[in-house]
Design an enzyme around this catalytic site. Structure first.
Site, PDB file in Angstrom:
ATOM      1  CB  THR A  27      48.129  39.938  30.364  1.00  0.00           C
ATOM      2  OG1 THR A  27      46.943  39.219  30.716  1.00  0.00           O
ATOM      3  CG2 THR A  27      48.187  40.116  28.877  1.00  0.00           C
ATOM      4  CE  LYS A  33      38.647  35.378  28.871  1.00  0.00           C
ATOM      5  NZ  LYS A  33      39.817  35.796  28.113  1.00  0.00           N
ATOM      6  CB  THR A  75      42.277  34.824  30.924  1.00  0.00           C
ATOM      7  OG1 THR A  75      42.191  35.795  29.880  1.00  0.00           O
ATOM      8  CG2 THR A  75      42.883  35.430  32.164  1.00  0.00           C
ATOM      9  CG  ASP A  76      41.960  34.318  25.262  1.00  0.00           C
ATOM     10  OD1 ASP A  76      41.395  35.031  26.122  1.00  0.00           O
ATOM     11  OD2 ASP A  76      42.230  34.715  24.112  1.00  0.00           O
TER      12      ASP A  76
END
Lengths: 654, 464
Positions: free
Chosen positions: B110, B265, B186-187
Site C-alpha cells: 500500500t 511488526k 507491511t504484513d
C-alpha cells in the site's frame, strides 16, 4: 449599496443541512462510549493531511487548498472516550446498528424513502477535524417532505455519519482538536432550496428540530444539533454558513449573506467595467518593505513588536509559524483602487474578504491581518510611510495597496491568495464555506467542497436494509410533530408549550399520561411543559423520575386535582428521593388530605394577623393571612377557597 | 489487457438481469426511478463480486453511493456514460545531476495504491510519474527511478519473489545507484527484510524497505512520509545494510531505521507497528537529519563488492509450541518431507517431554531442528534446566536471541546451501547480519506498561 434589500427581488434562496446527534450508547464505528465529554487529555498525536483522489479520479478543490495551508494538526486524546480507532490507528469496526436504526427512524419521521442498501462513503476533510482525513457517512433516506407554511419543504436526503472533533485552537499553522466528540453518530438532513427569507430559514430549522426530537432518540443540549445554512441570490452562488448553533442566529446570518452576495455581484460588474475580465488582467506584485516600518509608530509592523508577539504568544517555528524571516510585505493591486473599501456584509468591506483568505490559507492571523490603502491607520508619519511603500511598489494613483506581515513564506502565500480572491471577484460570488459569529457576520472558512471529495469506504461493507426492518420501525414510530401540534392545539395547549414539549422530549411523556393515567391533556401539557421548567432550572434532577412515578402522580392528581397546586412540593421530593412513593410524599409534605375543620380556624388566624399588622388595610390583611395559611393548606384545599374564606373573615366591603 | 472488459462488471444474477433489461451498463449515467417515485440520478458503479445480486449501486451527483433493490426498480434511463479514470496525475519526474540516484523496487503493498472496483479494495499502482504527482517532495531528494517487480500483497510474498528481489537489488547495485528502496506491504515486511539480509550481503549502499499502515488513498496516510524518509535514507544515510524504514511514533514526526534481521511488526494497525527486538534501532530519520543510535553498522562504501546469494529451501516451518502439544504434529511435518523446523519454545526455549521422542525421530531422519523463544525478547538458554539439556542432547540447535521469523528465513537460506548437520549448525550460529547479537542492552527490551503513573505522565507529555 445598502443593507436593506427585498429578498424576493434579489432572488434569495436558502436550504439547510441540519445535523443532529443520535442518542446511542456507543460511537458509530468503534465501541467507545458516546456523549462522554472531557476537558482534559492524557495523550496527543501530531498529524498532517494530504489530498487524495476521488473515486472518479479527480482532486477536490478544497482538498488542494487545505493542503496548501500546511497545517500541523494536534489531536488531544482521553482514554475515557477514545480508542485507537479515533486516532486512525485501527480500522473501523462494523457500523453500529443502533445508530443505523435511529437514523432510519429519523428518515421515516421526515417522510423519506429508505434506501435499500446503505453504502458508507468517505467525505474528505483536510482541515484536520477528523484524523482519518475523511468523515464516514452514508445516505439512508431520500425524497422526503414536510408540511411548512401551507406548502412543502422538501428533504433531499438524510445521511448518518460520524461526528467530528471539537476545535480547541487554531493559531497560525497549528490547529488543535479534541477528540471526545469524534465518532459519535449523527444524522444530516438536507432540505431542498425551498426557503426564501431569513425568517423561513430559522423557522425551518426549528421545524426539523421538532421532527428529530419527536422520537426521543436524539441528543439534546449544547452542540447536539447544529446546522449549515446554504444561501444564494440570483447571479450569486451557493455559500454555506457552517455550524449555526441556534435557529435564531440564522435570521441575521442569512440576511448578511444575501447583502454580501448582492454587493459582490456589484463589485463583479465594477471590475468588469474597469476591464478586468481574465486571469491575466489581475496584476498583483509585492515587495519586502520591512525596513520602512523598522521604527514606525504603527508598532504592529515593527520587527521588535513581532518578536514580542512570537514570544508572548509562544509561537514555535515549524509549528505555529511558517518558514522564513519576519517580513512586512506590501502588495500592489494594479488598477484596483476603490475595491478594498467596497462594501460586502453589513458594515464590512472587501478587505475583510482578503483577510479571511489570508488568515486561513497563509496562516497569518495576527489582528488585524492586513492594512490597506483605503483605510490606512492614522498615526504620526502615516502618510509618509504609505507614500514610501507606494513608491517602492511604483504605484499609480489607480492602484490599491495591501500590507501583510509575518514569516516571509507566509507573506508570499498571502500575496497569491489576494490575487486568487480578486480572480474570484471577477466571477462574482465564490462557492465558500463561511464561519458564523454571534454578531451576525461570517468569515471565510474554506472553499466549498464538491462531489469530488467523496470516496467509497473500502473498510466497511454495505448494509442491506430489509423491508421487515423498515416496517418494524414504522409501526413504533412516534407521532409527527404537526399531528401532535394539531391535537394539542385542539385541547387548548398553546403552540409555544407544545413546541417546547416536542423539542425537549416531554411530549411523549404527556401522551402517555393522557393515555395511561387518564390525565387531562391541557393540564398535563401545562404541568410538564411549563411547571417543570422552574424545577429543572433550579437544578432538581427531574429527568430521574421514572415513568411509573409520573403515572402514579397523575393518577393521584385525577383523584384529587388540588394536589396540582402543590406541584413543586411533590415533584421535587419525587426527583430527589426515589425511594419514597408519591403517596408517602403527599402524606409527609402535605400533612394529609383536606382537614374537615379548616374553615373554623380561619377567623382566629385572621385576627392574629390583624393584631400583628395593626391598621385596616384590608387587601394587605387578606394577603398576609393567606400567606400564613399556605404552608398548612397547600395541596389540601383549593387556594381560591382559602382566599374566599379569608376575605369573608376579614369582613367589611371587598 | 487482451480481455474485453465486462460492461456489467461485478453484477450477477438478478441485478445483472435488471441492468440488461433496461439496456444500461456500468458507468452509464442514469436516472433510476423506484416504486415510490424516488429518483436517483448518477453513475452506475461496478459491484464487488462478493456482494449480493439484489442491488444496483449508483454514485449520485453529490458523490454518495446508494444501493437500490432490483425489486423496487421501476425504470432506468441512460442519459450518458462516464467511465471513471482513477489516476494520480502523472508528471515527468524531474532529474537533477547533483542529486543521488535511487531506485524504488515495487513489490506491491500500500505504499502506492488505488481502488479496485471489483473487490472494493485497494490495489497497488505506481510509476515515478505517479509518485511525483502524489509526493512531489521526492524530487528534491533524489533522481528516482522505479521498477515494478511484481504486484502482490505482502502475505503472498514467497521464495520466488525473494530470489527475484535479491537479484534485482544486485542489478541495481551493479548499475551504480546510490541507494535502493523496496516498496513492500507491511504484513511480511520483517520476513523479507530478514531473507534479504542473508541473500544480499556486504552491500555498498543502503537497502531500505518501506510500506504504509494507512493506505495512500487516505489523506492521513503514512505512505508519503514513510516514502520520503525511506528515499532520503537510501540517498543519504550512511548505513549500507538491509533496513526497514517506518514510523517511529504514530505521530507524523520521524521514521526509524530498523536492522532487517531484528525487526518485527508488533501491532495489526498502528502506524508505529515496527519495533527492533532485543536491541535498539539503527537511526532516527528526522526532517533534516539522521540521528545514528549506534556506531555498529556497515558504512556506505561504493568500493565494496556486494554478494548476491539467492538460495532458498521452502521445506521449512515454524512450530509454535503450546502446552499439551501432541508429538504427532512433529511426525506429520517430518512425513511431509520438511527439512527444517524452527521451534518457538516457551520461556528459555522449552517443549514438553512427550515431544522428545518425536523430535529425536525427526533429527534421526535428517531434519534440522532449531530453537527460538516465543517471548521474542531474550536468549534461548538451554543449559539452565534439565529439560533444555535433554533437548540439546536430542540434537536441537539453540539460536541465542534470533527472532523466530528470522530463524525461519535463515534456516531456509542455509538449507539452500547445505544439508550437512555440522555445516547447518555452524551457519545458523554464525551471525551474518546481527541476527544473533552477543549482548542485549538493557533498553533493548521496552514494552512500557500503560496505566503506571510515570508511564502515563510521559505519554501525556509526548506526541505518541
Amino acid at each position: 449599496m445598502s443593507s436593506t434589500i427585498d429578498y424576493a427581488e434579489v432572488g434569495l434562496i436558502c436550504g439547510l443541512e441540519v445535523h443532529q446527534q443520535l442518542l446511542t450508547e456507543r460511537k458509530m464505528f468503534c465501541r467507545c462510549p458516546a456523549g462522554r465529554y472531557t476537558r482534559t487529555h492524557d495523550g496527543e498525536v501530531l498529524r498532517h493531511m494530504r489530498p487524495t483522489l476521488s473515486e472518479l479520479g479527480e482532486y477536490d478543490g478544497t482538498a488542494l487548498m487545505e493542503f496548501k495551508t500546511k497545517k500541523n494538526i494536534i489531536y488531544l486524546l482521553h482514554k475515557e472516550n477514545v480508542c485507537t480507532y479515533e486516532m486512525d490507528d485501527t480500522p473501523p469496526f462494523l457500523v453500529n446498528q443502533q445508530a443505523v436504526d435511529v437514523a432510519l427512524e429519523q428518515s421515516l419521521m421526515l417522510n423519506c424513502d429508505i434506501v435499500d442498501e446503505v453504502h458508507i462513503a468517505r467525505k474528505q476533510y483536510l482541515d484536520g477535524s477528523i484524523p482519518t482525513g475523511f468523515q464516514r457517512t452514508a445516505i439512508v433516506g431520500v425524497n422526503g417532505r414536510l408540511p411548512f407554511r401551507g406548502r412543502e419543504l422538501s428533504i433531499v436526503q438524510v445521511s448518518v455519519e460520524e461526528d467530528s472533533c471539537r476545535e480547541v485552537s487554531d493559531r497560525g499553522h497549528l490547529v488543535v482538536w479534541r477528540t471526545d466528540r469524534l465518532g459519535m453518530p449523527l444524522i444530516e438532513t438536507v432540505t431542498g432550496p425551498d426557503l426564501f427569507t431569513p425568517e423561513e430559514a430559522a423557522e425551518a430549522i426549528l421545524l426539523i428540530g421538532r421532527v428529530c426530537r419527536s422520537t426521543g432518540h436524539v441528543r439534546v443540549g449544547m452542540g447536539a444539533s447544529r446546522q449549515d445554512v446554504n444561501v444564494s441570490v440570483r447571479g450569486g452562488r451557493r455559500v454555506e454558513i457552517k455550524g449555526v448553533p441556534k435557529a435564531g442566529w440564522a435570521v441575521r446570518l442569512v440576511h448578511g449573506e444575501a447583502v454580501r452576495q448582492v454587493n459582490l455581484i456589484g463589485l463583479r460588474d465594477e471590475l468588469r467595467g474597469r476591464g478586468f475580465t481574465t486571469a491575466d488582467s489581475i496584476a498583483v506584485t509585492s515587495a519586502d518593505v520591512t525596513g520602512v516600518f523598522a521604527a514606525s509608530e504603527l508598532t504592529r509592523l515593527r520587527p521588535d513588536e513581532w518578536e514580542r508577539f512570537v514570544k508572548t504568544d509562544s509561537r514555535r517555528s515549524g509549528f505555529e509559524l511558517g518558514a522564513g524571516e519576519y517580513c512586512v510585505r506590501a502588495v500592489r493591486l494594479r488598477g484596483l483602487a476603490g475595491t478594498l473599501n467596497w462594501p460586502t456584509q453589513p458594515d464590512l468591506t472587501f478587505a475583510h474578504e482578503l483577510a479571511g483568505r489570508i488568515r486561513v490559507i497563509a496562516g497569518l492571523d495576527q489582528a488585524p491581518i492586513l492594512y490597506h490603502s483605503e483605510k490606512w491607520p492614522d498615526y504620526r508619519g502615516a502618510l509618509q510611510e504609505l507614500r514610501k511603500i507606494r513608491s517602492v511598489l511604483q504605484c499609480k494613483p489607480e492602484d490599491g495597496v495591501v500590507v501583510v506581515w509575518g514569516p516571509n513564506e507566509d507573506t508570499q502565500t498571502a500575496v497569491n491568495e489576494i490575487r486568487l480572491r480578486y480572480l474570484d471577484a471577477i466571477d462574482g460570488v465564490p462557492n465558500e464555506t463561511r464561519q458564523p459569529f454571534p454578531d451576525g457576520t461570517t468569515d471565510f472558512e474554506r472553499i466549498l467542497p464538491g462531489p469530488d471529495r467523496m470516496y467509497p469506504d473500502t473498510d466497511s461493507p454495505p448494509t442491506a436494509i430489509t423491508r421487515e426492518r423498515v416496517q418494524g420501525l414504522k409501526v413504533a414510530l412516534a407521532p409527527r410533530p404537526w399531528d401532535r401540534e394539531a391535537r394539542y392545539a385542539a385541547a387548548g395547549v398553546p403552540a409555544r408549550v407544545s413546541h417546547y414539549l416536542i423539542r425537549r422530549g416531554g411530549a411523549s411523556l404527556v401522551d402517555r399520561l393522557v393515555a395511561q393515567a387518564g390525565a387531562d391533556l391541557k393540564l398535563a401539557g401545562f404541568l410538564i411543559g411549563e411547571r417543570l421548567k422552574g424545577l429543572r432550572r433550579a437544578g432538581v434532577p427531574v429527568h430521574q423520575i421514572t415513568m411509573e412515578r409520573w403515572l402514579e402522580l397523575f393518577a393521584a392528581l385525577k383523584e384529587r386535582p388540588v394536589l396540582g397546586e402543590a406541584w413543586d412540593w411533590i415533584v421535587r421530593p419525587m426527583a430527589e428521593s426515589p425511594l419514597l412513593t408519591v403517596r408517602e410524599i403527599v402524606d409527609r409534605k402535605l400533612h394529609g388530605p383536606e382537614p374537615a375543620d379548616w374553615r373554623a380556624a380561619i377567623p382566629t388566624a385572621v385576627e392574629a394577623v390583624r393584631s400583628r399588622l395593626g391598621g385596616e388595610d384590608r387587601p394587605k390583611l387578606v394577603r398576609a393571612s393567606v400567606r400564613g395559611l399556605v404552608r398548612a393548606l397547600r395541596g389540601r384545599v383549593p387556594m381560591k377557597d382559602v382566599v374566599a374564606a379569608v376575605t369573608a373573615a376579614v369582613g367589611g366591603h371587598p | 489487457m487482451s480481455q474485453t472488459p465486462d460492461p456489467l462488471k461485478g453484477y450477477r444474477g438478478r441485478a445483472r438481469e435488471t441492468l440488461t433489461r433496461f439496456g444500461v451498463r456500468v458507468w452509464s449515467d442514469v436516472h433510476l426511478e423506484n416504486d415510490t417515485g424516488s429518483r436517483f440520478s448518477g453513475v452506475i458503479l461496478p459491484r464487488s463480486e462478493t456482494f449480493d445480486d439484489l442491488h444496483i449501486v449508483i454514485k449520485m451527483k453529490n458523490g454518495y453511493n446508494v444501493g437500490i433493490h432490483v425489486d423496487r426498480v421501476n425504470g432506468i434511463a441512460e442519459v450518458g456514460y462516464k467511465e471513471a479514470v482513477y489516476k494520480i496525475p502523472e508528471k515527468e519526474f524531474p532529474r537533477q545531476d547533483s542529486l543521488p540516484n535511487v531506485t524504488l523496487l515495487g513489490t506491491g503493498g500500500t505504499i502506492a495504491s488505488r481502488l479496485d472496483y471489483r473487490t472494493g479494495a485497494v490495489i497497488p499502482a505506481f510509476t515515478p510519474g505517479e509518485l511525483y504527482g502524489a509526493v512531489p517532495e521526492l524530487a528534491d531528494i533524489c533522481n528516482l527511478q522505479t521498477k515494478k517487480l511484481f504486484g502482490v500483497f505482502s502475505e503472498n510474498m514467497s521464495v520466488e519473489q525473494y530470489v527475484v528481489l535479491a537479484r534485482a537489488i544486485g542489478d541495481e547495485i551493479a548499475a551504480g545507484v546510490d541507494g535502493i528502496v523496496v516498496g513492500h506491504g507491511t504484513d511480511t515486511m520483517g520476513h523479507t527484510a530478514a531473507i534479504l539480509s542473508f541473500m544480499v550481503q556486504s552491500s555498498p549502499v543502503p537497502i531500505v524497505i518501506v510500506g504504509s499502515q494507512r493506505s495512500s488513498d487516505r489523506p492521513s496516510s503514512d505512505a508519503a512520509l514513510n516514502l520520503i524518509h525511506a528515499v532520503r535514507s537510501a540517498a543519504y544515510c550512511d548505513i549500507a545494510e538491509v533496513q526497514i524504514c517506518m514510523f517511529g511514533p504514530t505521530s507524523d514526526r520521524y521514521g526509524l531505521l530498523h536492522r532487517g534481521t531484528r525487526c518485527r511488526k508488533m501491532h495489526s494497525s498502528y502506524r508505529s507497528t515496527f519495533r527492533t527486538i532485543g536491541d535498539i534501532p539503527l537511526a532516527i530519520v528526522g526532517r533534516e537529519k539522521f540521528t545514528y543510535l549506534t556506531a555498529e553498522y556497515n558504512r556506505r562504501d561504493r568500493t565494496r563488492q556486494v554478494v548476491i546469494d539467492p538460495v532458498y529451501d521452502d521445506r521449512t516451518t515454524i512450530l509454535y509450541y503450546y502446552p499439551g502439544m501432541r508429538p504427532d504434529v512433529v511426525d506429520a511435518i517430518v512425513e511431509k518431507g520438511y527439512r527444517g523446523i524452527v521451534i518457538a519454545g516457551t520461556g528459555l526455549g522449552h517443549v514438553n517431554k512427550p515431544l522428545y521422542p518425536a523430535i529425536k525421530r525427526a533429527v534421526d531422519r535428517g531434519v534440522h531442528v532449531v530453537m527460538t523463544v516465543q517471548t521474542l525478547w531474550g536468549y534461548v538458554q538451554m543449559y539452565v534446566y534439565d529439560t533444555g539439556r535433554d533437548l540439546m542432547n536430542l540434537g536441537i540447535v539453540p539460536l541465542e536471541n534470533m527472532i523466530p521469523e528470522t530463524a525461519l528465513m535463515k534456516l531456509s537460506w542455509v538449507l539452500g546451501h547445505t544439508d550437512d548437520r555440522g555445516e547447518v549448525r555452524r551457519m545458523m550460529l554464525e551471525p551474518v547480519a546481527h541476527e544473533i547479537t552477543q549482548r542485549e542492552p538493557h533498553n533493548g527490551y521496552l514494552i512500557m506498561q500503560g496505566g503506571l503513573p510515570e508511564i502515563d505522565e510521559w505519554i501525556a507529555t509526548h506526541w505518541k
